[in-house]
Structure formats: structure tokens, C-alpha cells
Write a protein that holds these residues in place. Structure first.
Motif, short mmCIF file in Angstrom:
data_model
loop_
_atom_site.label_atom_id
_atom_site.label_comp_id
_atom_site.label_asym_id
_atom_site.label_seq_id
_atom_site.Cartn_x
_atom_site.Cartn_y
_atom_site.Cartn_z
N MET A 1 0.85 -1.20 0.00
CA MET A 1 0.00 0.00 0.00
C MET A 1 0.87 1.23 0.00
SD MET A 1 -2.90 1.16 2.75
CE MET A 1 -3.95 -0.23 2.39
N ASN A 2 0.47 2.22 -0.76
CA ASN A 2 1.18 3.49 -0.83
C ASN A 2 0.36 4.56 -0.11
OD1 ASN A 2 3.36 2.54 -2.52
ND2 ASN A 2 1.85 2.44 -4.17
N PHE A 3 1.06 5.68 0.17
CA PHE A 3 0.40 6.79 0.86
C PHE A 3 0.62 8.08 0.07
CE2 PHE A 3 1.32 3.64 4.11
CZ PHE A 3 0.11 3.57 4.80
N ASN A 4 -0.38 8.93 0.10
CA ASN A 4 -0.31 10.25 -0.54
C ASN A 4 -0.93 11.25 0.44
OD1 ASN A 4 0.03 12.29 -2.42
ND2 ASN A 4 -1.89 11.86 -3.48
N PRO A 5 -0.13 11.61 1.51
CA PRO A 5 -0.71 12.37 2.63
C PRO A 5 -1.30 13.70 2.18
CG PRO A 5 1.69 12.42 2.71
CD PRO A 5 1.32 11.41 1.65
N VAL A 6 -2.28 14.11 3.00
CA VAL A 6 -2.96 15.37 2.70
C VAL A 6 -2.00 16.54 2.89
CG1 VAL A 6 -4.88 16.88 3.36
CG2 VAL A 6 -5.17 14.40 3.39
N PHE A 7 -1.18 16.47 3.94
CA PHE A 7 -0.15 17.48 4.18
C PHE A 7 1.21 16.82 4.02
CE2 PHE A 7 -3.80 18.37 7.02
CZ PHE A 7 -4.25 19.54 6.42
N SER A 8 2.26 17.55 4.23
CA SER A 8 3.60 16.97 4.15
C SER A 8 3.77 15.95 5.27
CB SER A 8 4.66 18.07 4.27
OG SER A 8 4.55 18.73 5.52
N TRP A 9 4.71 15.01 5.05
CA TRP A 9 4.88 13.92 6.02
C TRP A 9 5.16 14.42 7.43
CZ3 TRP A 9 3.50 9.09 5.96
CH2 TRP A 9 3.30 8.45 4.73
N PRO A 10 6.07 15.35 7.68
CA PRO A 10 6.32 15.80 9.07
C PRO A 10 5.07 16.35 9.73
CG PRO A 10 8.06 16.54 7.61
CD PRO A 10 7.00 15.98 6.73
N VAL A 11 4.27 17.14 8.96
CA VAL A 11 3.07 17.74 9.54
C VAL A 11 2.06 16.66 9.90
CG1 VAL A 11 1.10 19.26 9.09
CG2 VAL A 11 3.38 19.93 8.36
N VAL A 12 1.89 15.69 9.00
CA VAL A 12 0.92 14.62 9.26
C VAL A 12 1.34 13.79 10.48
CG1 VAL A 12 -0.01 12.47 8.34
CG2 VAL A 12 0.15 14.48 6.89
N ILE A 13 2.64 13.48 10.62
CA ILE A 13 3.11 12.68 11.76
C ILE A 13 2.90 13.42 13.06
CG2 ILE A 13 5.18 11.69 12.83
CD1 ILE A 13 6.17 11.03 9.99
N ILE A 14 3.25 14.72 13.07
CA ILE A 14 3.09 15.50 14.31
C ILE A 14 1.62 15.57 14.70
CG2 ILE A 14 3.29 17.83 15.27
CD1 ILE A 14 5.85 18.17 13.61
N ILE A 15 0.74 15.85 13.70
CA ILE A 15 -0.70 15.93 14.00
C ILE A 15 -1.20 14.60 14.53
CG2 ILE A 15 -2.98 16.19 12.96
CD1 ILE A 15 -1.80 18.24 11.07
N SER A 16 -0.74 13.50 13.93
CA SER A 16 -1.21 12.17 14.33
C SER A 16 -0.78 11.84 15.75
CB SER A 16 -0.69 11.11 13.36
OG SER A 16 -1.16 11.36 12.05
N VAL A 17 0.49 12.11 16.09
CA VAL A 17 1.01 11.81 17.44
C VAL A 17 0.27 12.63 18.48
CG1 VAL A 17 3.03 11.95 18.95
CG2 VAL A 17 3.26 11.05 16.63
N LEU A 18 0.12 13.93 18.22
CA LEU A 18 -0.53 14.80 19.19
C LEU A 18 -1.99 14.40 19.41
CD1 LEU A 18 0.91 18.30 18.21
CD2 LEU A 18 1.50 16.89 20.21
N LEU A 19 -2.73 14.20 18.30
CA LEU A 19 -4.13 13.85 18.44
C LEU A 19 -4.31 12.47 19.07
CD1 LEU A 19 -5.71 15.14 15.08
CD2 LEU A 19 -5.92 16.12 17.37
N GLY A 20 -3.41 11.52 18.70
CA GLY A 20 -3.50 10.18 19.30
C GLY A 20 -3.24 10.22 20.79
N ALA A 21 -2.20 10.95 21.20
CA ALA A 21 -1.87 11.05 22.62
C ALA A 21 -2.97 11.76 23.39
CB ALA A 21 -0.53 11.77 22.79
N LEU A 22 -3.44 12.86 22.84
CA LEU A 22 -4.49 13.63 23.51
C LEU A 22 -5.76 12.80 23.66
CD1 LEU A 22 -5.37 16.37 24.67
CD2 LEU A 22 -6.11 17.02 22.37
N SER A 23 -6.11 12.07 22.64
CA SER A 23 -7.31 11.22 22.70
C SER A 23 -7.15 10.13 23.76
CB SER A 23 -7.57 10.61 21.32
OG SER A 23 -8.65 9.69 21.39
#
Length: 738
Positions: A1-23
Motif C-alpha cells: 500500500m502506498n500513501f499520498n498524505p494530505v499534508f507533508s509527512w512531518p506535519v501529518v506525523i506531528i498531527i497524528s502523534v498529538l491527536l493520538g496522545a491527547l485522545s
């Protein structure tokens, strides 16, 4: 499977970590009252749902290549009208068109494109495989058929690569080519035209009328001339019948006509009491001889009130003498003429008086009331002896505001300058006179209805054979809105011919001023060769005077005016109706009554009121007759039953029949192709041109054009997220949490 993130990879990773931890933190704290084991279950369910939601930011999927094809078919439009059965060099146009259609089908197969076939005539029909073309249509309209084709294809979501029109270009009705052009260009669909057939030389009898429209008074002697021509047939004895509007024969003549020659036939009649339409028909001829058209027609406009004319001549000569004598012979003209013999001798003749008399003073109407006793003022030479500032002032009012007419009959009407009169003149004068010249009508004169209707047309050899004229004054320039109805044609140095304005008219307010820039017309009265077409001197002046009085807003003796924008139209074409009033005081809006055998009952039109640029009261309406025939318009006013009210006639022509004229029309086909950005296909090159067009890319091949196909855009992912959140909610509710 390939990925084509909505934002750049660093931004997507940071958003994912923060939202996952906060949740995870919020969920862990919100279920602190649960047992540790259940606390882990609720947190894992929430974390899994959040993970799947955050997965959308990574946009998993794969790159795909589109190998689908967008087909653009070609269209063949073939003319199925009856004119396609005509023969050209022994081959019918229909056979030629079918051969070309077959070649196009073969070419399409070789090029791998689809061709759809349509036939147009009375209607547009698409043909399926195995269907045959029929050539029996009684009408053809390429523009309308093309418009219907584009509408039909657009409704089907089809955008063709091009349309090939196979037709002889014959049109029995005229569609709106502009509308088709805009639609074709917007859809980027070019129409390529190939003309089938050539010119067909008419073989049979042709009857034409040099003068189609005549103005006369009741009982006035008229000469109706017709030209009979035989083409490509043996000499024939032709019998003609002149019929009135009821179809009754009022005169009949026979004439022997030689092959490829013309014969003039004249009918002497007295004008009827009312305006009418007369028709000239061929009633006998040899079998199998075709007659061109339905016959020749004459429109006779009858003036019920006498034309009142005043002639002012300051330098009497043969021209003024012959003109005055000719007018006095007209039973329906009232003439008053004044000729200056010397400084203190004036020679006056009135129609109401049996003998002329002399006066020692200039005699000319010097009040509006006196001028209104006349419909036309004619000036000869040296009109300055009749006019002063006050008389010129009221003369302008007479023409501009009251619909009067002024005619300068012998070139420049004064010696030197007469500045205050210049506003009524159609030209600006220069110094000097021109050499001898011949009278030549112009196209403008034909359009105005004077030549070709009231008088022989501009192509008639009669004009060049008439005696030459002289003493045309040189002209510096023609004023704006002046219509040049005829020119003087003279041979200059080295035999080079040149032309100059000779007969001009110009509207001034509600009236008209005219100018005949010549002397010597009296010599036409001694020209016997033109007698078959009437006495040209008398016919020229009487028809010019009648035409000028009609060209003016108001007819003689009438305070109301009624005019149509055209004398002849096709069915469903609009005609503009204009009415005006020159009397005093307020008047109610008049009605226009329309009568015709084509109508089941009379029609009453109430025109809308308007004020023109000069402040004059007028009424205007528009009417579109649907059925061919003669229509009679009468003005009806309620303010005064004793008024003489005008009437006009309109001829609504029957549409041309499919077999009336069989010559192909390549000009129309060329014009239509250009309007749609198409090509004009020629007999010797059309196959190569279409081959190149069809061999080009007819299908949009999108190979190598990648696009992203996400793998999350499926119902299963949404269902899984919903199940996880539902499971979390169930556990919470089961254990007393909200």
C-alpha cells in the motif's frame, strides 16, 4: 500500500502523534472509575477508532493509469429534398451523394472511427444500419436542421468530431445561421460542406416586370409592361392574361417569342378606384414547357386626393415648359406655376383658371396656411427671385414639421449663394458645370423602390439609349442621409467614364427634399423607341413625383400617415407599422385594421404611442403574418370621420417550392462552413482532407496519465470506525458511564 498524505509527512506525523496522545489521555481519565481491565478495553477501542480516522490524513491508496477512451463520432448530414433528384451531366445529385456517403463509411472503417448518418429535408431523421435515404422532401433548411442536430446530440451527451454536409445548398426557407454558428463554435463542432450539383440553365418561359409598383390616381391611364423570355426552347406563341385580385381577366394579349430572345408586352389600363394587386399569368403555351414562377405581379397604389403642385421658375426654358405642360395634362394634379419673365413681369397659370395672367410682383405662398394648400413645391432656376428670409423660414416648417415636399428640378436652383436655403438641399455645391452625360439608376434607387418597381430597373438598356443630358452643376459633397437614386455617367478625357450624383432625395423631418441635377430631360419626350415601356419623359416625372409624395411622411390631402417597413416579406417575418399625425390638437391613438383572405376575420391592431426626436406624435406596432397572401392595412381614427385616412398593402410571399430553382448554391454552402469554422470540401480533394481529419487522434487516449485512487474511500472503513465507537459507548453505558 502506498500513501499520498494530505499534508507533508512531518506535519501529518506531528498531527497524528498529538491527536493520538491527547485522545488516549482524555479517554483514560474519563473512565477512571472502571476496573483497570475495562479501562484498558475502552482506551484501546477509542485509540483504534482515532487511528483509523487519522489514517485518512495519510491517504492510503495506489497510483493508477486511465486507459479508457472518449469516443467522438463523425456525422454525415445528407440532403433528402426533391431537388437532389436533379440531373447534372447525366448523373443525379442523389446518386452522387450516395456514392460519397459510401466512400465516407469506408474511410471511417479504415480510420477506426464511428459515423452516424442523418437525413434532413422536411425533418431531421437519424438512419440506422440498413436504412436507405429518401429524396422526396418538399423543403430544406440547412441551418435549422443543423441546429436540431446539435441539440439532439447534446441531449445524448455526444460531442462529434465533425459534421459533413452533403447538399446542393438549395434553401426553401431561411434558418438562423448565427444561432447555429454560436452553438457549433461553443461545442467545437465544425461543419464541413460539400456542394453536390452545379448551375442549371433555366429552360422554358420567364415573365418579368420592369415596373412592379405604380402610384396613380383613380381612372388614370397606366401602361403595365412585361418582358417575356424564352430560354433553350423553340419559338413559341405565348398568351398572357392580366388578372385582378379576384382572379378575373381584365386584359389578354398574345406574343410570338423567339428562342433566347425577349419581347416586351404592354397592357394599357385605367387605374382602379382603390389600391390593388394585379397578376400577369401565362395562359397558353406548348406542352412540357416550364413556366418560371407563378407569374408577374403589379402593385398599384391609388391616391384618392389630387396632388397639389406649385412650380416656381425664375429662368424659363424648355425643361420648365415641358414639365408644366405635362403636369397640367394629369387629371389628378392641381398645378399652379409662376414664371419670371423679367424683373417686373411674372407669368402665372393656375389649374383652376382657364387663362394665364401676368403680375408685376413675385407670387409665392408667404404663410404656412398658403403653403399647406400644396403637397409639392418645385423650383426651377433662379429661385432667389421668389424667396426671402421669411418665406424660406416657413418653407422649412412646411417640410420639416408638416410633411411637405420640395423638388429642385433643374440642378442648382439659385445663382451664387443662398445660405438659408441650404438646409433643404441634399448637396453642397461647387463651381462649374459638367459635360454631357447619360442617366443611370443606382442600386440605391432600386432599393428605394423607384427603379425596378415604378420605373425600369438599373440594368435596363433603355437608360443608356435615351438622349444625353447636360448642365449638371458640380457638387462638392453629398450631405449625410441623402439617397443617391441615379447618377450621371459621362466620358471624360481619354474615354474614361466617371459618375456623379444626379438624382437625390433626403428626408428632412417629416418631409422630403429632392434634386434633379440636370437639364435637357425634355428631349426624352421625343424618344419613340421607349414607347413600349411608356412615354419615358412623362413616366419619369409622374412616377418621381408620386414616389416623392409617398416617400414623404404624409400623402396628398391626408393628415394621418401609415407606413410599413417592407412591401414584401416571407411568412413569419416581422413588419413594422408606423402611423403619424400632423394636425393640431390632441388626438386619440388610431387603430390599424388588417384584412386578408388569409385571415378568418379582420384583425385590429392598437399601436403604441411614441414621441420622435423632433417632438412629433407617432404610433408604432409590429405584426408577423404567418400565411402567404395579400394583406391590406387601413388606419381607423375616431376623432374625425371626415378625414381621408391612408391605407397600405403588404404581400406575404409563398415560400419557394423545392423544384422552382434547381441551380446548386455553393456560396451558401461556403458561407455556412465558414460560420461554423468548418472546411469547404472540393470534388477533387475532399477524400484526402477527410482522410487526414479522421486519421488524426479521434479518441482521447489517456495512457500514461496517472491518477491517485484512495483505498480508504470504501464503506468498510466507515463501518469499522462506527463499530469501534459503538463498542466503546456500549461498554461505558454497561458500566454506568455516559
Amino acid at each position: 500500500m502506498n500513501f499520498n498524505p494530505v499534508f507533508s509527512w512531518p506535519v501529518v506525523i506531528i498531527i497524528s502523534v498529538l491527536l493520538g496522545a491527547l485522545s488516549l489521555i482524555i479517554t483514560w481519565q474519563s473512565c477512571s472509575t472502571l476496573k483497570r481491565k475495562l479501562r484498558y478495553v475502552v482506551s484501546l477501542l477509542r485509540l483504534a477508532a482515532v487511528f483509523l480516522i487519522l489514517l485518512l490524513l495519510f491517504n492510503p491508496g495506489d497510483w493508477k493509469s486511465d486507459t479508457s477512451n472518449d469516443e467522438k463520432p463523425w456525422i454525415v448530414m445528407l440532403d433528402g429534398s426533391e431537388s437532389m433528384t436533379a440531373l447534372d451531366d447525366g448523373e443525379s445529385r442523389s446518386d452522387r451523394a450516395l456514392l460519397i456517403d459510401g466512400q465516407i463509411q469506408d474511410l471511417a472503417k479504415e480510420s477506426g472511427v464511428t459515423v452516424r448518418r442523418f437525413q434532413f429535408a422536411d425533418e431531421l431523421v437519424e438512419l440506422s444500419d440498413g436504412d436507405s435515404y429518401q429524396f422526396d422532401g418538399q423543403s430544406s433548411d440547412i441551418a435549422t436542421s443543423s441546429d436540431r442536430l446539435l441539440s439532439q446530440l447534446a441531449s445524448q451527451g455526444v460531442n462529434p468530431a465533425g459534421v459533413v454536409v452533403l447538399s446542393d445548398g438549395r434553401q426553401t426557407s431561411s434558418g438562423k445561421s448565427e444561432q447555429v454558428s454560436l452553438r457549433a463554435k461553443s461545442m467545437q463542432v465544425p461543419f464541413h460542406t460539400l456542394t453536390i450539383g452545379g448551375e442549371k440553365i433555366f429552360s422554358g418561359i420567364r415573365v418579368s416586370t420592369p415596373r412592379k409598383s405604380l402610384t396613380a390616381f383613380p381612372g388614370q391611364a397606366l401602361t403595365l409592361a412585361a418582358v417575356v423570355e424564352l430560354s433553350e426552347v423553340e419559338s413559341q406563341r405565348i398568351e398572357l392574361a392580366l388578372k385582378n385580385a379576384q382572379g378575373e381577366v381584365i386584359s389578354q394579349k398574345a406574343v410570338l417569342v423567339q428562342n433566347n430572345e425577349k419581347q416586351v408586352v404592354s397592357f394599357a389600363i385605367n387605374a382602379p378606384e382603390e389600391s390593388t394587386q394585379l397578376k400577369l399569368e401565362v395562359v397558353s403555351q406548348s406542352d412540357n414547357i416550364k413556366i418560371d414562377g407563378d407569374g408577374a405581379e403589379y402593385r398599384i397604389k391609388v391616391l384618392n386626393d389630387k396632388a397639389r403642385v406649385f412650380i416656381a421658375e425664375g429662368a424659363p426654358y424648355w425643361d420648365s415648359k415641358f414639365l408644366a405642360q405635362m403636369m397640367r395634362r394629369q387629371a389628378h394634379m392641381e398645378l399652379s406655376s409662376v414664371h419670371r419673365l423679367s424683373a417686373d413681369r411674372w407669368f402665372q397659370v393656375d389649374s383652376s383658371e382657364s387663362l394665364p395672367h401676368e403680375s408685376s410682383t413675385s407670387v409665392f405662398p408667404d404663410t404656412i396656411e398658403k403653403l399647406m394648400q400644396y403637397d409639392l413645391i418645385v423650383f426651377g432656376k433662379n429661385c432667389e427671385h421668389f424667396l426671402n428670409e421669411e418665406r424660406i423660414k416657413i418653407l422649412k416648417v412646411f417640410v420639416r414639421d408638416l410633411g411637405g415636399a420640395v423638388l429642385f428640378a433643374r440642378s442648382k436652383p439659385y445663382t451664387g449663394e443662398l445660405t438659408t436655403l441650404e438646409v433643404l438641399e441634399p448637396v453642397r455645391w461647387a463651381d462649374g458645370l459638367r459635360e454631357d452625360f447619360h442617366f443611370q439608376p443606382t442600386n440605391e434607387g432600386a432599393i428605394a423602390g423607384l427603379f425596378g418597381d415604378a420605373l425600369p430597373d438599373s440594368d435596363s438598356a433603355l437608360w443608356s439609349s435615351l438622349p444625353s443630358l447636360k448642365d449638371a452643376h458640380r457638387i462638392e459633397g453629398v450631405k449625410p442621409f441623402t439617397r443617391v437614386l441615379a447618377t450621371g455617367k459621362a466620358n471624360g478625357i481619354g474615354g474614361q467614364s466617371h459618375e456623379f450624383p444626379l438624382l437625390m432625395v433626403r428626408r428632412y423631418g417629416q418631409g422630403v427634399s429632392g434634386l434633379v441635377n440636370a437639364d435637357g430631360l425634355w428631349k426624352w419626350d421625343f424618344y419613340p423607341e421607349a414607347r413600349d415601356l411608356g412615354n419615358m419623359y412623362e413616366e419619369f416625372w409622374t412616377q418621381l413625383i408620386h414616389w416623392m409624395l409617398s416617400y414623404s411622411e404624409f400623402l396628398p390631402g391626408q393628415d394621418y400617415a401609415l407606413h410599413l417597413s417592407a412591401d414584401e416579406i416571407r411568412p413569419a417575418e416581422p413588419v413594422l407599422i408606423r402611423a403619424a399625425y400632423r394636425g393640431e390638437g390632441e388626438v386619440a391613438a388610431p387603430e390599424v385594421v388588417v384584412r386578408s383572405a388569409a385571415l378568418s376575420q379582420e384583425l385590429v391592431i392598437v399601436p403604441a404611442e411614441e414621441i420622435d426626436d423632433t417632438g412629433q406624435l407617432k404610433w408604432i406596432a409590429c405584426y408577423e403574418p404567418e400565411v402567404p397572401g395579400n394583406y391590406h392595412f387601413e388606419l381607423r381614427a375616431s376623432n374625425d370621420n371626415n378625414l381621408s385616412l391612408p391605407d397600405v398593402s403588404l404581400l406575404v410571399l409563398a415560400p419557394p417550392a423545392e423544384m422552382d430553382e434547381l441551380s446548386a448554391d455553393p456560396y451558401f454552402m461556403e458561407t455556412f462552413a465558414m460560420q461554423t469554422d468548418g472546411l469547404v470540401l472540393e470534388d477533387d480533394s475532399w477524400l484526402d482532407v477527410l482522410s487526414e481529419k479522421m486519421s488524426a487522434i479521434q479518441q482521447i487516449d489517456r495512457d500514461g496519465v496517472a491518477y491517485w485512487q484512495p483505498s480508504w474511500a470504501k464503506w468498510m472503513l466507515a463501518t469499522l470506525i462506527a463499530l469501534l465507537l459503538s463498542a466503546e459507548w456500549w461498554v461505558r453505558r454497561r458500566n454506568g458511564l455516559s
